[in-house]
Structure formats: C-alpha cells, structure tokens
Design a protein around this motif. Structure first.
Motif, mmCIF file in Angstrom:
data_model
loop_
_atom_site.group_PDB
_atom_site.id
_atom_site.type_symbol
_atom_site.label_atom_id
_atom_site.label_comp_id
_atom_site.label_asym_id
_atom_site.label_seq_id
_atom_site.Cartn_x
_atom_site.Cartn_y
_atom_site.Cartn_z
ATOM 1 N N LYS A 187 -82.884 -19.275 -21.440
ATOM 2 C CA LYS A 187 -81.717 -18.914 -22.245
ATOM 3 C C LYS A 187 -80.512 -18.617 -21.366
ATOM 4 O O LYS A 187 -79.391 -19.087 -21.648
ATOM 5 N N GLN A 189 -79.939 -19.684 -18.334
ATOM 6 C CA GLN A 189 -79.462 -20.908 -17.692
ATOM 7 C C GLN A 189 -78.624 -21.738 -18.652
ATOM 8 O O GLN A 189 -77.578 -22.283 -18.279
ATOM 9 N N ARG A 190 -79.077 -21.807 -19.918
ATOM 10 C CA ARG A 190 -78.300 -22.547 -20.917
ATOM 11 C C ARG A 190 -76.945 -21.875 -21.151
ATOM 12 O O ARG A 190 -75.910 -22.551 -21.248
ATOM 13 N N TYR A 191 -76.941 -20.551 -21.235
ATOM 14 C CA TYR A 191 -75.683 -19.839 -21.436
ATOM 15 C C TYR A 191 -74.760 -19.997 -20.222
ATOM 16 O O TYR A 191 -73.535 -20.100 -20.369
ATOM 17 N N ARG A 193 -74.542 -22.525 -18.225
ATOM 18 C CA ARG A 193 -73.932 -23.855 -18.285
ATOM 19 C C ARG A 193 -72.814 -23.885 -19.320
ATOM 20 O O ARG A 193 -71.729 -24.433 -19.058
ATOM 21 N N GLY A 263 -76.077 -31.369 -15.297
ATOM 22 C CA GLY A 263 -77.253 -31.677 -16.101
ATOM 23 C C GLY A 263 -77.726 -33.088 -15.817
ATOM 24 O O GLY A 263 -77.067 -33.867 -15.109
#
Length: 276
Positions: A187, A189-191, A193, A263
């Motif tokens: 979570k 890492q997604r945030y 990015r 990505g």
C-alpha cells in the motif's frame, strides 16, 4: 443537492463510505454508523461479499469505477441524502465517545460550524499507536457539503476542507489500516508512486539532499521528537516503514524528473513477463 432540514429541525446526517473488497471490515464500519439518518456505500465493483453485506446492514449501495480516492469520496458526498455528511473509509469505525460527541453537536444544530475534526487512532499489529506521527492524526470528516468537501486535484492523501469555522470533537475515529505487514508495504509503495506522479505533474523536483535527509527526518520526527518510541517495537516498525515511504516517493520523483519509468512498461497480452 437536497436541503437537509427546515432550520427549526435537528439536522439530518448522512454517512458516506467508499469501499472495494472490504467484506471482512464493512460490517463493523456500518454498525458504528447506526446513529446516522442515511448510510451510503460507494463500491468500486468489489468481487467479494462487500455489496451483499452492506445491503444486509441497511446501507444504500452505489457502484462506480474507481478513478481516485478524492474523486470517489466527492462523488459519495454528492449522492448523500442530506447536506451534513460524515465520511469514513471501510477500515474505520466511530468510537462510542466520538458518537456521543457527534450526537451532541447534531442536537445543537451544528450551530456556528461548517465542519468538525477529530482524532484518528490506528491499530498496528494488535495495539493502538498513541504517539509519534500516528496520533492524534486529526482529520476533518464531518461537514456541511454546502460549504466544502473533497476539493482540489490531489487524488492521494486527500483531505476535506470547508469555508467557515471548524471545531474539534472529543473521541477517536478508530482505524484498522493494515491487514498485514505485506499489505502495508504494498500500500505504501502504491501511495508513494501516486504522490511522486502528482508532485512531478505539479513541477516539484527531488534533490540528492531530499533523497538522504527527508527519510531520516521523517523517522527522527516521529520516533524521537513525537515519542513514537513509547509505542514499543510497534512504534519502531511503524516509524521505519513511514520513513521508507518518504524514501520511495523521493526516489520515484527523482526518476520521473530524469525521464525514467517507475513501473513496468505495458505488455502485449501474449508477451511473456521477463524475470530478473
């Protein structure tokens, strides 16, 4: 938007929740909102039992493709039955003390206020974090939508704002943000990015000093200056993970400003994924 009530009546209150695959948490969230006059769940086409459980609890359910946290919450507010709205995520619950504070404010007609903030108390591996950067974590979640809402362009780390006075209520919003460490790492890492892409689009730049100093400062501020160490080993792990979030965001922003992808590139449906 509909009008909440006649001026002489007690204001009615809508609860707005966004959800996706929250079958293990949505029921407890909705149970804590039983005092609200209207409960709306905006679901992003869950593949588990989230919708069925929400409907069984008496909530209205609307489904909408997810296009960002802020946009999803803003849509929910526009679909509420009443102008005063209480916004939650599916991993949050209203504590008994906070419910009493909200009811008292509502009984007073929310007089003189455009919104209310309150503390958010987060569970971390079975205990609540009461120090460091994790608490009090005040959030504005109860407001008159005619005077504000989920504004701005940032879809991540979104925050509501209002035009007018904001008061602070007693009691905590209980938060269960992570099912596991693996889920937290994915979570964050997604945030990271999403935030790096947002900042890059706004013209912000990373520097070598930020790459080195910003994560260290995040850890020092939370763990030492704000006494995160008082939460024991949980406070230490939390401080490290949050510092790593800052590190990831800075690295991704650095790569973006140097024209590098953060990505995997798109693949054709029949193209195998490369290892290594």
């Amino acid at each position: 938007m509909s009008s909440s009530t006649a001026p002489s009546e007690r204001p009615r209150l809508s609860a707005c929740i966004i959800a996706f695959n929250e079958a293990d948490r949505i029921s407890d969230c909705l149970a804590s909102l039983a005092f609200c006059d209207d409960v709306l769940v905006v679901d992003s086409h869950s593949t588990d039992a989230t919708v069925a459980l929400a409907q069984a609890a008496g909530a209205r359910v609307l489904q909408r493709p997810f296009d960002g946290f802020r946009s999803q919450k803003d849509f929910a507010v526009t679909q509420a039955a009443h102008d005063w709205v209480l916004c939650l995520d599916a991993d949050e619950r209203v504590s008994d003390e906070l419910r009493a504070s909200i009811l008292a404010a509502r009984d007073g007609g929310f007089a003189g206020q455009a919104g209310y903030r309150f503390n958010r108390l987060s569970d971390y591996f079975g205990r609540f974090l009461r120090h460091g950067n994790a608490y009090p974590d005040r959030v504005l979640r109860l407001f008159d939508r005619r005077r504000g809402g989920w504004r701005g362009k940032r879809e991540i780390h979104e925050a509501a704002s209002v035009d007018g006075p904001v008061a602070t209520l007693r009691g905590d919003l209980i938060h269960y943000p992570y099912r596991s460490l693996e889920q937290q790492l994915a979570k964050t890492q997604r945030y990271a990015r999403m935030m790096a892409e947002h900042e890059h689009a706004r013209g912000k730049r990373a520097s070598w000093s930020k790459l080195v100093l910003a994560p260290a400062w995040r850890f020092w501020r939370g763990y030492v200056l704000r006494a995160g160490f008082l939460d024991g080993w949980r406070g230490l792990v939390y401080a490290y993970v949050r510092a790593n979030y800052v590190r990831q965001k800075s690295i991704m922003l650095w790569l973006l400003q140097h024209g590098q992808p953060v990505g995997d590139p798109p693949r054709a449906p029949d193209q195998p994924r490369r290892n290594g």
